[in-house]
Design a protein around this motif. Structure first.
Motif, PDB file in Angstrom:
ATOM      1  N   SER A 106       0.829  -1.201   0.000  1.00  0.00           N
ATOM      2  CA  SER A 106       0.000   0.000   0.000  1.00  0.00           C
ATOM      3  C   SER A 106       0.866   1.255   0.000  1.00  0.00           C
ATOM      4  O   SER A 106       0.586   2.230  -0.714  1.00  0.00           O
ATOM      5  N   LEU A 107       1.932   1.221   0.797  1.00  0.00           N
ATOM      6  CA  LEU A 107       2.846   2.360   0.855  1.00  0.00           C
ATOM      7  C   LEU A 107       3.516   2.597  -0.491  1.00  0.00           C
ATOM      8  O   LEU A 107       3.674   3.733  -0.948  1.00  0.00           O
ATOM      9  N   HIS A 108       3.883   1.504  -1.154  1.00  0.00           N
ATOM     10  CA  HIS A 108       4.518   1.618  -2.460  1.00  0.00           C
ATOM     11  C   HIS A 108       3.559   2.212  -3.496  1.00  0.00           C
ATOM     12  O   HIS A 108       3.952   3.052  -4.314  1.00  0.00           O
ATOM     13  N   ARG A 109       2.288   1.794  -3.449  1.00  0.00           N
ATOM     14  CA  ARG A 109       1.300   2.343  -4.385  1.00  0.00           C
ATOM     15  C   ARG A 109       1.121   3.842  -4.165  1.00  0.00           C
ATOM     16  O   ARG A 109       1.028   4.614  -5.128  1.00  0.00           O
ATOM     17  N   ASP A 110       1.053   4.251  -2.895  1.00  0.00           N
ATOM     18  CA  ASP A 110       0.900   5.676  -2.600  1.00  0.00           C
ATOM     19  C   ASP A 110       2.113   6.465  -3.087  1.00  0.00           C
ATOM     20  O   ASP A 110       1.975   7.574  -3.607  1.00  0.00           O
ATOM     21  N   MET A 111       3.302   5.898  -2.889  1.00  0.00           N
ATOM     22  CA  MET A 111       4.514   6.569  -3.326  1.00  0.00           C
ATOM     23  C   MET A 111       4.527   6.733  -4.845  1.00  0.00           C
ATOM     24  O   MET A 111       4.881   7.784  -5.373  1.00  0.00           O
ATOM     25  N   GLN A 112       4.099   5.681  -5.575  1.00  0.00           N
ATOM     26  CA  GLN A 112       4.037   5.768  -7.029  1.00  0.00           C
ATOM     27  C   GLN A 112       3.027   6.825  -7.475  1.00  0.00           C
ATOM     28  O   GLN A 112       3.269   7.557  -8.443  1.00  0.00           O
ATOM     29  N   ALA A 113       1.902   6.908  -6.762  1.00  0.00           N
ATOM     30  CA  ALA A 113       0.889   7.907  -7.116  1.00  0.00           C
ATOM     31  C   ALA A 113       1.436   9.317  -6.895  1.00  0.00           C
ATOM     32  O   ALA A 113       1.234  10.209  -7.734  1.00  0.00           O
ATOM     33  N   ARG A 114       2.147   9.525  -5.760  1.00  0.00           N
ATOM     34  CA  ARG A 114       2.728  10.848  -5.514  1.00  0.00           C
ATOM     35  C   ARG A 114       3.786  11.185  -6.559  1.00  0.00           C
ATOM     36  O   ARG A 114       3.884  12.329  -7.012  1.00  0.00           O
ATOM     37  N   GLN A 115       4.601  10.198  -6.938  1.00  0.00           N
ATOM     38  CA  GLN A 115       5.618  10.444  -7.955  1.00  0.00           C
ATOM     39  C   GLN A 115       4.975  10.787  -9.297  1.00  0.00           C
ATOM     40  O   GLN A 115       5.466  11.660 -10.018  1.00  0.00           O
ATOM     41  N   ALA A 116       3.864  10.108  -9.631  1.00  0.00           N
ATOM     42  CA  ALA A 116       3.174  10.404 -10.888  1.00  0.00           C
ATOM     43  C   ALA A 116       2.603  11.824 -10.872  1.00  0.00           C
ATOM     44  O   ALA A 116       2.674  12.546 -11.872  1.00  0.00           O
ATOM     45  N   GLN A 117       2.030  12.233  -9.725  1.00  0.00           N
ATOM     46  CA  GLN A 117       1.505  13.593  -9.616  1.00  0.00           C
ATOM     47  C   GLN A 117       2.619  14.624  -9.740  1.00  0.00           C
ATOM     48  O   GLN A 117       2.461  15.644 -10.424  1.00  0.00           O
ATOM     49  N   SER A 118       3.750  14.358  -9.077  1.00  0.00           N
ATOM     50  CA  SER A 118       4.885  15.287  -9.161  1.00  0.00           C
ATOM     51  C   SER A 118       5.404  15.368 -10.587  1.00  0.00           C
ATOM     52  O   SER A 118       5.727  16.451 -11.080  1.00  0.00           O
ATOM     53  N   ALA A 119       5.493  14.202 -11.260  1.00  0.00           N
ATOM     54  CA  ALA A 119       5.974  14.188 -12.645  1.00  0.00           C
ATOM     55  C   ALA A 119       5.040  14.983 -13.551  1.00  0.00           C
ATOM     56  O   ALA A 119       5.484  15.708 -14.444  1.00  0.00           O
ATOM     57  N   ALA A 120       3.718  14.874 -13.311  1.00  0.00           N
ATOM     58  CA  ALA A 120       2.750  15.615 -14.130  1.00  0.00           C
ATOM     59  C   ALA A 120       2.898  17.118 -13.902  1.00  0.00           C
ATOM     60  O   ALA A 120       2.840  17.910 -14.861  1.00  0.00           O
ATOM     61  N   ARG A 121       3.093  17.529 -12.630  1.00  0.00           N
ATOM     62  CA  ARG A 121       3.280  18.955 -12.354  1.00  0.00           C
ATOM     63  C   ARG A 121       4.559  19.474 -12.993  1.00  0.00           C
ATOM     64  O   ARG A 121       4.585  20.569 -13.573  1.00  0.00           O
ATOM     65  N   ILE A 122       5.638  18.692 -12.887  1.00  0.00           N
ATOM     66  CA  ILE A 122       6.905  19.103 -13.490  1.00  0.00           C
ATOM     67  C   ILE A 122       6.772  19.218 -14.999  1.00  0.00           C
ATOM     68  O   ILE A 122       7.274  20.165 -15.616  1.00  0.00           O
ATOM     69  N   GLU A 123       6.079  18.257 -15.613  1.00  0.00           N
ATOM     70  CA  GLU A 123       5.888  18.282 -17.064  1.00  0.00           C
ATOM     71  C   GLU A 123       5.100  19.519 -17.489  1.00  0.00           C
ATOM     72  O   GLU A 123       5.426  20.167 -18.492  1.00  0.00           O
ATOM     73  N   ALA A 124       4.060  19.870 -16.705  1.00  0.00           N
ATOM     74  CA  ALA A 124       3.265  21.052 -17.033  1.00  0.00           C
ATOM     75  C   ALA A 124       4.107  22.323 -16.911  1.00  0.00           C
ATOM     76  O   ALA A 124       4.017  23.227 -17.760  1.00  0.00           O
ATOM     77  N   LEU A 125       4.940  22.394 -15.861  1.00  0.00           N
ATOM     78  CA  LEU A 125       5.805  23.563 -15.685  1.00  0.00           C
ATOM     79  C   LEU A 125       6.837  23.650 -16.809  1.00  0.00           C
ATOM     80  O   LEU A 125       7.127  24.744 -17.305  1.00  0.00           O
TER      81      LEU A 125
END
Length: 221
Positions: free
Chosen positions: A98-117
């Motif tokens: 569960s912790l790993h899934r949450d970490m992957q979700a946070r990394q995906a959100q961060s990657a999306a924000r970085i890509e938009a910037l």
């Protein structure tokens, strides 16, 4: 910097990072148990009362069946109390995934924000510098629509004032406009005089107050 979930590459940091990871796994298991219905002192009391009653029933039932009071009978009677440790163990085993899934979700959100910037930065950097033009002119859609007299700009306060804007027959006061390296919007006008002589229109604005909305990407710093 260490985080409870380890480093961003998924590997565990040594020492305190690894300990922090397992503390987070432990806390996550406890939170899941709380969601299972044991999240308050009152519910825990009810749980232990129920388990105690079950232990008493087993003890008496074994006694009626002829089992003497012994260690085996005591252990058998304590079986209901194993439910909570087994539930904790079950949640503990599932917590890393569960912790790993949450970490992957946070990394995906961060990657999306970085890509938009990065896209926005690329768009700003790709904005072409304007051709050589009148430094006292104001422009909309690349076309000069007026000329300022006695400008006073204060970028620190995001403000600019002009004593006058003249030759402004085609100026749209409701839209943003370019002045030098800034994009401005009109905030207030003291006077707005329009006239038409033959087929020629003229317009002049006085005591003009503007807000500096942003700086063009090609502005020299």
């Amino acid at each position: 910097m260490d985080t409870p979930a380890g480093r961003s590459d998924g590997a565990l940091a040594p020492g305190r990072g690894e300990m922090g990871y397992w503390r987070e796994v432990h806390r996550r298991a406890l939170r899941r148990i709380a969601k299972d219905g044991l999240g308050s002192p009152g519910r825990l009391i009810v749980y232990f009362v129920a388990q105690s009653a079950g232990a008493v029933v087993i003890w008496l039932a074994l006694g009626r069946s002829g089992m003497p009071a012994s260690g085996a009978r005591l252990v058998a009677s304590a079986a209901p109390f194993l439910a909570l440790p087994l539930l904790y163990l079950w949640r503990l085993i599932g917590a890393p995934a569960s912790l790993h899934r949450d970490m992957q979700a946070r990394q995906a959100q961060s990657a999306a924000r970085i890509e938009a910037l990065e896209r926005r930065i690329a768009e700003l950097e790709a904005e072409p510098p304007p051709p050589s033009r009148d430094p006292d002119g104001i422009f909309q859609h690349g076309v000069q629509v007026g000329r300022v007299i006695l400008p006073l700009a204060d970028p620190a306060r995001s403000s600019a004032t002009f004593q006058q804007i003249v030759e402004a027959a085609d100026f749209d006061a409701s839209a943003e406009f370019d002045y030098r390296d800034w994009v401005l919007s009109l905030q207030g006008v003291g006077g707005d005089v329009r006239s038409r002589i033959g087929g020629t229109r003229s317009r002049s604005l006085s005591n003009v107050v503007c807000r500096i909305e942003r700086t063009r990407a090609w502005r020299s710093s």
